[in-house]
Scaffold this motif. Structure first.
Motif, short mmCIF file in Angstrom:
data_model
loop_
_atom_site.label_atom_id
_atom_site.label_comp_id
_atom_site.label_asym_id
_atom_site.label_seq_id
_atom_site.Cartn_x
_atom_site.Cartn_y
_atom_site.Cartn_z
N GLY A 55 0.79 -1.18 0.07
CA GLY A 55 0.12 -0.19 -0.03
C GLY A 55 0.97 1.11 -0.02
N THR A 102 -3.69 0.56 4.95
CA THR A 102 -2.87 -0.24 4.56
C THR A 102 -1.59 -0.77 5.45
OG1 THR A 102 -1.22 1.22 3.12
CG2 THR A 102 -3.10 0.06 2.09
N TRP A 157 0.96 2.03 6.06
CA TRP A 157 0.13 2.98 6.64
C TRP A 157 0.39 2.64 8.11
CZ3 TRP A 157 -2.48 7.79 5.56
CH2 TRP A 157 -3.28 8.24 6.83
N ARG A 182 2.54 -8.75 2.98
CA ARG A 182 1.69 -8.61 1.82
C ARG A 182 0.26 -9.15 2.11
NH1 ARG A 182 6.53 -10.61 -0.57
NH2 ARG A 182 7.63 -9.23 -1.80
N ILE A 215 -4.71 -5.29 -1.49
CA ILE A 215 -4.96 -4.03 -1.43
C ILE A 215 -6.28 -3.78 -2.32
CG2 ILE A 215 -3.93 -1.64 -1.66
CD1 ILE A 215 -2.41 -3.14 0.30
N VAL A 251 -8.21 -0.74 -2.99
CA VAL A 251 -8.17 0.82 -2.87
C VAL A 251 -9.54 1.10 -3.11
CG1 VAL A 251 -7.33 2.89 -3.71
CG2 VAL A 251 -6.02 0.89 -4.08
#
Length: 337
Positions: free
Chosen positions: A104, A124, A127, A184, A187, A189
């Motif tokens: 991310g 993510t 983050w 991982r 993601i 979004v």
């Protein structure tokens, strides 16, 4: 692959990029001579490949040689122009659809050639781990990033869901490099987040411009207005690294009823592509504020600049990232681009 973008022609936010070399080497030369020189260079390339195939100590894969040569050729242009082999090209198509596996983070290569984080995406692993905009990635899984392209870095950061990736960053103000290790994940979004503030102000956060972003903004406004009439709107573009140009244009068109939104100019200044607002779409019945910061880049800068230049919104925050170039994905043979 590289052009010129401004929110409006003559806008103070315009950024020139990817200009043709001005060394004048080809100026004034007959076209036949220039053309012959080009073919001589192509013939030289062919001779080098032929020599490697016949004389190199190990057997080589010709396709890998060609891919490597094209990659090197594009890297001489600018940090954003890249060759994408099949696996990376397929990955790009997944990115713009808004779903992929990774950590991310959005990265770019800065003017000093250093791989730099533009922004971590909200929610993510990056983050949550405390990765910051402006962090400079020194190593990925122990491998130095010196000379590494954006495409190469992205390929190394992504991988099998649940697998670990380690990377080391240098951060301004930090006494020593910072190591990160995280798993991982998929993601997904979410381009648009929206809520109604004080029951009358629409707050819309755009994380990225991807497929259907403008439609999602329109739907979010309609949903909020089903509860109460909107008296004003905050469009939050902070930490938005950009995305699809057409979605940025369509988003502006939701609030601007006429006139140019963005223009792109390549090497040939006569070939100017101007995107205009379509009338009858825009919402003009409430005031707007756009929030930006140093990680608002590319398409986010186009949106904020256009809304400001049309006097449709007040732009507040700090100086934006400063990426005024447009990349075009050009499909080539064998699913490469």
């Amino acid at each position: 692959l590289y052009g010129f973008v401004s929110a409006l022609s003559g806008s103070p936010t315009a950024v020139a990029a990817g200009e043709a070399p001005k060394d004048g080497k080809d100026e004034g030369k007959p076209s036949a001579i220039v053309s012959n020189a080009k073919y001589d260079d192509i013939a030289l390339f062919g001779r080098v490949i032929n020599f490697i195939e016949k004389q190199y100590v190990d057997k080589v894969n010709t396709r890998e040689l060609v891919y490597g040569a094209i990659k090197g050729m594009l890297e001489t242009l600018d940090p954003h122009s890249n060759f994408m082999p099949p696996d990376v090209y397929s990955q790009l198509k997944s990115d713009t659809a808004g779903k992929f596996g990774g950590l991310g983070i959005e990265v770019w290569v800065n003017k000093d050639g250093v791989l730099t984080i533009v922004t971590p995406m909200e929610g993510t692993p990056a983050w949550k781990a405390g990765v910051k905009p402006g962090d400079r990635i020194m190593r990925i899984n122990g491998e130095s990033t010196k000379g590494m392209s954006i495409v190469e870095a992205t390929t190394r950061i992504r991988g099998e869901i649940g697998s670990e990736v380690k990377f080391t960053v240098a951060r301004d103000g930090a006494p020593k490099p910072i190591d990160f290790k995280m798993k991982r994940v998929t993601i997904d979004v979410k381009s648009v987040k929206a809520e109604l503030l004080e029951e009358k102000f629409a707050y819309v956060k755009l994380n990225h411009f991807q497929e259907k972003t403008a439609q999602e903004v329109k739907a979010a406004l309609a949903k909020m207005e089903s509860k109460r009439k909107i008296s004003g709107m905050i469009l939050d573009l902070r930490n938005n690294p950009g995305g699809l140009l057409d979605e940025a244009v369509d988003t502006v068109n939701l609030f601007v009823d006429k006139g140019p939104i963005v223009s792109t100019i390549g090497r040939n200044k006569e070939e100017k592509d101007v995107k205009y607002a379509k009338s009858g779409i825009a919402r003009l019945d409430f005031p707007m504020v756009v929030l930006v910061n140093g990680s608002s880049a590319s398409a986010a800068e186009i949106v904020s600049g256009a809304l400001k230049d049309h006097k449709r919104a007040l732009v507040a925050g700090s100086r934006t990232f400063g990426k005024g170039s447009v990349q075009t994905v050009i499909p080539l043979a064998d699913d490469v681009g």
